[in-house]
Design a protein around this motif. Structure first.
Motif, PDB file in Angstrom:
ATOM      1  N   TYR A   1      15.519  53.371  27.063  1.00  0.00           N
ATOM      2  CA  TYR A   1      14.240  52.734  27.413  1.00  0.00           C
ATOM      3  C   TYR A   1      13.140  53.323  26.529  1.00  0.00           C
ATOM      4  CZ  TYR A   1      10.908  50.342  30.585  1.00  0.00           C
ATOM      5  OH  TYR A   1       9.954  49.531  31.126  1.00  0.00           O
ATOM      6  N   TRP A   2      12.046  52.583  26.396  1.00  0.00           N
ATOM      7  CA  TRP A   2      11.043  52.942  25.400  1.00  0.00           C
ATOM      8  C   TRP A   2      10.315  54.246  25.709  1.00  0.00           C
ATOM      9  CZ3 TRP A   2       5.659  53.121  26.193  1.00  0.00           C
ATOM     10  CH2 TRP A   2       5.194  52.612  27.408  1.00  0.00           C
ATOM     11  N   LEU A   3      10.082  54.563  26.998  1.00  0.00           N
ATOM     12  CA  LEU A   3       9.421  55.820  27.337  1.00  0.00           C
ATOM     13  C   LEU A   3      10.258  57.011  26.870  1.00  0.00           C
ATOM     14  CD1 LEU A   3       8.305  54.874  30.954  1.00  0.00           C
ATOM     15  CD2 LEU A   3       6.751  55.307  29.029  1.00  0.00           C
ATOM     16  N   SER A   4      11.547  56.957  27.139  1.00  0.00           N
ATOM     17  CA  SER A   4      12.447  58.016  26.678  1.00  0.00           C
ATOM     18  C   SER A   4      12.499  58.049  25.158  1.00  0.00           C
ATOM     19  CB  SER A   4      13.852  57.791  27.239  1.00  0.00           C
ATOM     20  OG  SER A   4      13.837  57.735  28.648  1.00  0.00           O
ATOM     21  N   GLY A   5      12.465  56.869  24.545  1.00  0.00           N
ATOM     22  CA  GLY A   5      12.527  56.795  23.094  1.00  0.00           C
ATOM     23  C   GLY A   5      11.373  57.498  22.417  1.00  0.00           C
ATOM     24  N   GLN A   6      10.175  57.402  23.003  1.00  0.00           N
ATOM     25  CA  GLN A   6       9.025  58.085  22.417  1.00  0.00           C
ATOM     26  C   GLN A   6       9.226  59.600  22.420  1.00  0.00           C
ATOM     27  OE1 GLN A   6       5.810  56.878  21.137  1.00  0.00           O
ATOM     28  NE2 GLN A   6       7.106  55.090  20.838  1.00  0.00           N
TER      29      GLN A   6
ATOM     30  N   LEU B   1      18.617  60.399  16.035  1.00  0.00           N
ATOM     31  CA  LEU B   1      18.147  59.734  17.253  1.00  0.00           C
ATOM     32  C   LEU B   1      18.846  58.392  17.394  1.00  0.00           C
ATOM     33  CD1 LEU B   1      16.280  59.263  19.705  1.00  0.00           C
ATOM     34  CD2 LEU B   1      14.565  58.360  18.092  1.00  0.00           C
ATOM     35  N   VAL B   2      19.612  58.249  18.465  1.00  0.00           N
ATOM     36  CA  VAL B   2      20.217  56.967  18.845  1.00  0.00           C
ATOM     37  C   VAL B   2      19.382  56.420  19.995  1.00  0.00           C
ATOM     38  CG1 VAL B   2      22.285  55.829  19.756  1.00  0.00           C
ATOM     39  CG2 VAL B   2      22.510  57.743  18.142  1.00  0.00           C
ATOM     40  N   HIS B   3      18.992  55.169  19.911  1.00  0.00           N
ATOM     41  CA  HIS B   3      18.119  54.608  20.949  1.00  0.00           C
ATOM     42  C   HIS B   3      18.707  53.310  21.489  1.00  0.00           C
ATOM     43  CE1 HIS B   3      14.553  53.631  23.234  1.00  0.00           C
ATOM     44  NE2 HIS B   3      14.464  52.462  22.620  1.00  0.00           N
ATOM     45  N   THR B   4      18.673  53.186  22.822  1.00  0.00           N
ATOM     46  CA  THR B   4      19.050  51.949  23.506  1.00  0.00           C
ATOM     47  C   THR B   4      17.849  51.481  24.310  1.00  0.00           C
ATOM     48  OG1 THR B   4      21.350  52.703  23.695  1.00  0.00           O
ATOM     49  CG2 THR B   4      20.697  50.836  25.061  1.00  0.00           C
ATOM     50  N   ALA B   5      17.343  50.292  24.017  1.00  0.00           N
ATOM     51  CA  ALA B   5      16.110  49.801  24.648  1.00  0.00           C
ATOM     52  C   ALA B   5      16.351  49.290  26.065  1.00  0.00           C
ATOM     53  CB  ALA B   5      15.492  48.698  23.794  1.00  0.00           C
ATOM     54  N   HIS B   6      17.507  48.658  26.286  1.00  0.00           N
ATOM     55  CA  HIS B   6      17.868  48.030  27.568  1.00  0.00           C
ATOM     56  C   HIS B   6      17.042  46.769  27.834  1.00  0.00           C
ATOM     57  CE1 HIS B   6      20.768  51.060  28.851  1.00  0.00           C
ATOM     58  NE2 HIS B   6      19.945  51.943  28.302  1.00  0.00           N
TER      59      HIS B   6
ATOM     60  N   ILE C   1       4.123  47.889  20.997  1.00  0.00           N
ATOM     61  CA  ILE C   1       3.857  48.711  19.823  1.00  0.00           C
ATOM     62  C   ILE C   1       4.766  49.942  19.817  1.00  0.00           C
ATOM     63  CG2 ILE C   1       2.130  50.209  18.734  1.00  0.00           C
ATOM     64  CD1 ILE C   1       0.010  48.160  19.673  1.00  0.00           C
ATOM     65  N   CYS C   2       4.911  50.585  20.967  1.00  0.00           N
ATOM     66  CA  CYS C   2       5.795  51.751  21.068  1.00  0.00           C
ATOM     67  C   CYS C   2       7.236  51.376  20.736  1.00  0.00           C
ATOM     68  CB  CYS C   2       5.708  52.362  22.460  1.00  0.00           C
ATOM     69  SG  CYS C   2       4.153  53.229  22.794  1.00  0.00           S
ATOM     70  N   GLU C   3       7.672  50.217  21.195  1.00  0.00           N
ATOM     71  CA  GLU C   3       9.029  49.750  20.879  1.00  0.00           C
ATOM     72  C   GLU C   3       9.177  49.488  19.390  1.00  0.00           C
ATOM     73  OE1 GLU C   3      10.103  47.585  25.148  1.00  0.00           O
ATOM     74  OE2 GLU C   3       9.306  46.398  23.481  1.00  0.00           O
ATOM     75  N   GLN C   4       8.144  48.940  18.780  1.00  0.00           N
ATOM     76  CA  GLN C   4       8.192  48.698  17.340  1.00  0.00           C
ATOM     77  C   GLN C   4       8.343  50.006  16.572  1.00  0.00           C
ATOM     78  OE1 GLN C   4       7.821  45.378  15.558  1.00  0.00           O
ATOM     79  NE2 GLN C   4       8.971  46.849  14.326  1.00  0.00           N
ATOM     80  N   GLN C   5       7.642  51.034  17.011  1.00  0.00           N
ATOM     81  CA  GLN C   5       7.760  52.339  16.370  1.00  0.00           C
ATOM     82  C   GLN C   5       9.182  52.875  16.466  1.00  0.00           C
ATOM     83  OE1 GLN C   5       4.742  54.245  18.722  1.00  0.00           O
ATOM     84  NE2 GLN C   5       3.185  54.113  17.118  1.00  0.00           N
ATOM     85  N   LEU C   6       9.817  52.672  17.605  1.00  0.00           N
ATOM     86  CA  LEU C   6      11.193  53.151  17.779  1.00  0.00           C
ATOM     87  C   LEU C   6      12.165  52.367  16.913  1.00  0.00           C
ATOM     88  CD1 LEU C   6      11.114  53.712  21.632  1.00  0.00           C
ATOM     89  CD2 LEU C   6      11.207  55.464  19.845  1.00  0.00           C
ATOM     90  N   VAL C   7      11.967  51.072  16.837  1.00  0.00           N
ATOM     91  CA  VAL C   7      12.821  50.247  15.971  1.00  0.00           C
ATOM     92  C   VAL C   7      12.714  50.713  14.523  1.00  0.00           C
ATOM     93  CG1 VAL C   7      13.085  47.924  15.007  1.00  0.00           C
ATOM     94  CG2 VAL C   7      12.830  48.228  17.473  1.00  0.00           C
ATOM     95  N   ASP C   8      11.513  51.102  14.118  1.00  0.00           N
ATOM     96  CA  ASP C   8      11.286  51.509  12.737  1.00  0.00           C
ATOM     97  C   ASP C   8      11.737  52.935  12.450  1.00  0.00           C
ATOM     98  OD1 ASP C   8      10.167  49.059  12.226  1.00  0.00           O
ATOM     99  OD2 ASP C   8       8.099  49.728  12.441  1.00  0.00           O
TER     100      ASP C   8
END
Length: 423
Positions: A110-115, A128-133, A156-163
């Motif tokens: 999830y995005w909060l954890s991803g940040q 860093l491996v990220h799963t958005a769900h 925006i936060c999700e976009q940062q994680l994708v990048d």
């Protein structure tokens, strides 16, 4: 290999079906369990939500849940959790220092954890491996008219994680396409790993067990039963099923029908009463039973007792309820959205419905309720369908992905800035 999993906003040990606990909780716990059984040491970091729960919960060999204090234990809405990201990251750094432990890789959910994972990836210099769900842009594209849109800040936060993530894990090809379409993701770092189901727990029941469950729930043995399992929020669509029930009863007032809605409210202002009120307004309150969320060991009996399980969500990254229901021998009527067309084999193990209009849902549900032969055949095929999805297979593929990520190493952050990838 030692992996730091992050599930900041909801503990994998919480009961799915209420609050912020749902399919993601099941996913995190089950993949971690099966990774641990393969010899991968996994620590799941989550936010402490009550006193006395302990800093460390030993779940099984190689698997621990670490409760990090970040903000008050109770009374902190999900919408306020971004204010605690620094505190949570600081708590994880303190944990690492005090316990003299190091991690080879971070997997955030999830995005909060991803940040948090994004920050620690650069501090610890690990992949860093990220799963958005779920994704804000996708939820907004599919939400109902009355549902609250996701914030631009989240997108925006999700976009940062994708990048910036080294690897993005998704459940289905549709999710991969969504990342590319809505977030301009680099396809080369996306990996598709379907989730599974506990097919040893979720199995078909005997006629005697079904009768016992129906008696315990006060359901007439001769009635046809439709079950809904999930959080009570507009996005999951319980209101769609209630309106379809009213349409079914309008068409055939003598129909012996019982609808069981099992779940708890989710969201800052959500209450079960709003759905009970809708049932009263539509005159079907006697046809609908509301049950509190149940642990998997009890939930299987509900799946077995149902003739159909309805999944009227506005989007699902995969749809674990659909797989669990099918593993229990019950066909599924689901919305044709997200990963549900992968979970449900249309015409073989259930029916997929276009849109969320009560008439279309009444058509699909009524057709299957009235055709005993087809419904029973679908239930038998559903068990075989569910057997093709397993947590063991998902964990095996995740371990391979982790090893690949470790062999490549951490992306060169300065190069990312130079290439314009940072947004």
């Amino acid at each position: 290999m030692r992996v730091a999993m992050i599930s900041l906003h909801t503990s994998p040990l919480h009961q799915p079906g209420s609050g912020d606990a749902g399919g993601m909780n099941v996913y995190v716990l089950q993949t971690a369990r099966h990774l641990a059984r393969r010899g991968v040491a996994v620590d799941i970091f989550t936010r402490a939500t009550r006193m006395g729960q302990g800093e460390i919960v030993e779940v099984e060999p190689n698997l621990r849940v670490i409760n990090i204090i970040a903000g008050p234990y109770e009374g902190l809405a999900k919408e306020a959790l971004p204010t605690q990201l620094a505190a949570f990251a600081g708590g994880m750094l303190q944990w690492e220092h005090c316990h003299d432990v190091s991690y080879d890789l971070i997997h955030s959910h999830y995005w909060l954890s991803g940040q948090v994972g994004w920050l620690l990836r650069d501090v610890w210099k690990v992949p860093l491996v990220h799963t958005a769900h779920t994704l804000a842009a996708v939820k907004n594209a599919h939400r109902s008219a009355e549902d609250t849109p996701e914030s631009e800040a989240r997108r925006i936060c999700e976009q940062q994680l994708v990048d910036n993530a080294d690897v993005l894990v998704v459940n289905t090809d549709q999710e991969r396409a969504d990342l590319v379409e809505h977030y301009d993701a680099d396809e080369s770092i996306i990996r598709v790993i379907p989730p599974g189901a506990d097919t040893e727990l979720f199995t078909p029941g005997s006629d005697r067990a079904t009768e016992r469950t129906r008696r315990e729930l006060g359901i007439p043995l001769h009635a046809k039963v439709i079950a809904f399992v999930g959080r009570l929020q507009t996005f999951k669509g319980p209101q769609v099923l209630i309106r379809a029930t009213a349409e079914l009863m309008r068409r055939d007032p003598g129909r012996a029908l019982c609808v069981v809605i099992c779940g708890g409210p989710s969201g800052q202002h959500a209450t079960p009463e709003e759905y009970a009120q809708l049932a009263r307004e539509l005159g079907v309150e006697r046809r609908i039973r509301f049950l509190n969320p149940r642990p998997p060991q009890e939930l299987v009996a509900l799946y077995q007792a149902a003739d159909i399980v309805a999944v009227p969500s506005y989007n699902e990254s995969f749809g674990l309820v659909a797989i669990e229901a099918q593993a229990s021998g019950t066909p599924v009527v689901a919305a044709r959205v997200g990963g549900l067309p992968l979970a449900v084999a249309e015409g073989e193990t259930g029916i997929l419905v276009d849109g969320h209009e009560p008439e279309a849902w009444a058509d699909a549900l009524g057709t299957l309720l009235d055709d005993d032969e087809t419904r029973i055949a679908m239930g038998e095929a559903a068990v075989r369908r569910a057997a093709s999805f397993s947590w063991c297979a998902a964990a095996e593929r995740l371990e391979e992905l982790y090893e690949d990520a470790l062999s490549v190493g951490v992306a060169d952050c300065p190069q990312r800035f130079a290439s314009g990838k940072e947004r």
